[in-house]
Scaffold this motif. Structure first.
Motif, PDB file in Angstrom:
ATOM      1  N   LEU A 161       0.820  -1.201   0.000  1.00 31.74           N
ATOM      2  CA  LEU A 161       0.000   0.000   0.000  1.00 31.74           C
ATOM      3  C   LEU A 161       0.857   1.256   0.000  1.00 31.74           C
ATOM      4  O   LEU A 161       0.540   2.241  -0.675  1.00 31.74           O
ATOM      5  CB  LEU A 161      -0.941   0.004   1.211  1.00 31.74           C
ATOM      6  N   GLU A 162       1.958   1.221   0.733  1.00 32.85           N
ATOM      7  CA  GLU A 162       2.860   2.363   0.748  1.00 32.85           C
ATOM      8  C   GLU A 162       3.577   2.486  -0.585  1.00 32.85           C
ATOM      9  O   GLU A 162       3.799   3.601  -1.086  1.00 32.85           O
ATOM     10  CB  GLU A 162       3.868   2.229   1.890  1.00 32.85           C
ATOM     11  N   GLU A 164       2.334   1.640  -3.447  1.00 33.63           N
ATOM     12  CA  GLU A 164       1.321   2.234  -4.336  1.00 33.63           C
ATOM     13  C   GLU A 164       1.236   3.746  -4.118  1.00 33.63           C
ATOM     14  O   GLU A 164       1.200   4.527  -5.075  1.00 33.63           O
ATOM     15  CB  GLU A 164      -0.041   1.595  -4.092  1.00 33.63           C
ATOM     16  N   ARG A 165       1.208   4.165  -2.867  1.00 33.07           N
ATOM     17  CA  ARG A 165       1.105   5.586  -2.551  1.00 33.07           C
ATOM     18  C   ARG A 165       2.296   6.358  -3.121  1.00 33.07           C
ATOM     19  O   ARG A 165       2.131   7.433  -3.701  1.00 33.07           O
ATOM     20  CB  ARG A 165       1.023   5.785  -1.035  1.00 33.07           C
ATOM     21  N   GLN A 166       3.495   5.793  -2.961  1.00 37.96           N
ATOM     22  CA  GLN A 166       4.693   6.470  -3.456  1.00 37.96           C
ATOM     23  C   GLN A 166       4.710   6.533  -4.981  1.00 37.96           C
ATOM     24  O   GLN A 166       5.102   7.546  -5.573  1.00 37.96           O
ATOM     25  CB  GLN A 166       5.943   5.767  -2.925  1.00 37.96           C
ATOM     26  N   LYS A 169       2.472   9.229  -6.309  1.00 38.85           N
ATOM     27  CA  LYS A 169       3.045  10.566  -6.179  1.00 38.85           C
ATOM     28  C   LYS A 169       4.073  10.836  -7.281  1.00 38.85           C
ATOM     29  O   LYS A 169       4.177  11.958  -7.776  1.00 38.85           O
ATOM     30  CB  LYS A 169       3.710  10.729  -4.807  1.00 38.85           C
TER      31      LYS A 169
END
Length: 218
Positions: A161-162, A164-166, A169
């Protein structure tokens, strides 16, 4: 290994990926959102090639949620026996079909929360369906994306999930879906988990991982 750099040539990496894989696409075979949803559920701990072998006959006999519901869990399990976790997948697929029929008129919802509420559907599966079936930008992180994104230093996380978030961005939203496919193709064809072909890779000069395991020749 050395720490990952804070500044990464993201645009260069994305452009090279686009040049390497101009035709990258979802390799699961499907004709509509329902078939893609079922194929993606089946793909957990199985290869796309294995899934396509199973679904070719499965979708010919059972093309809709209603037709799936004519099967028992045991009967569906026999149809998908060649795939990993087939008994659990059979149970989840039939429950998902029940919900699709009862709540959505047999249609697959174009909404993340509604998709993730279906049995056997997590964020990755929802992203695959939203992106490929409905053209909604999404960045599904599977094992290939997780590995390659971290090797390229486009992400720095062991949590999907992290990661994906990065990636969301760093990568322009309009390129999320294409980038997802290109990274997967790269992971399958060159940047494998074991013995990656760094010497064949056009990304090698920009790759945090590759430059350490196989230094750039001067």
């Amino acid at each position: 290994m050395k720490p990952k750099p804070k500044r990464v040539p993201t645009r260069k990496i994305l452009d090279i990926l686009a040049q390497m894989y101009p035709d990258a696409h979802c390799e699961l075979e499907y004709r509509n959102p329902f078939e893609l949803l079922i194929a993606t559920i089946l793909s957990a701990q199985s290869t796309d090639r294995q899934v396509n072998k199973v679904t070719a006959g499965l979708f010919a006999k059972f093309p809709t949620p209603d037709s799936f519901l004519t099967l028992t869990e045991a009967e569906l399990a026999e149809h998908i026996r060649g795939l990993g976790l087939f008994r659990n997948k059979s149970k989840n697929i039939l429950k998902t079909c029940e919900i699709l029929v009862e709540k959505y008129g047999g249609e697959v919802p174009q909404d993340r929360e509604k998709l993730e509420a279906l049995p056997g559907v997590g964020r990755k599966t929802a992203n695959v369906v939203l992106s490929n079936a409905f053209g909604i930008p999404a960045l599904a992180v599977d094992t290939h994306v997780q590995r390659v994104a971290n090797r390229l230093a486009l992400a720095d996380s062991e949590n999907v999930l992290e990661t994906e978030r990065q990636l969301m961005k760093r990568v322009p939203r309009a390129e999320w879906s294409d980038t997802h496919h290109r990274i997967i193709w790269h992971g399958r064809r060159i940047c494998s988990a074991r013995s990656p072909k760094c010497h064949q890779c056009d990304l090698h000069p920009y790759c945090w991982y590759g430059k350490q395991v196989e230094p750039v020749k001067k």
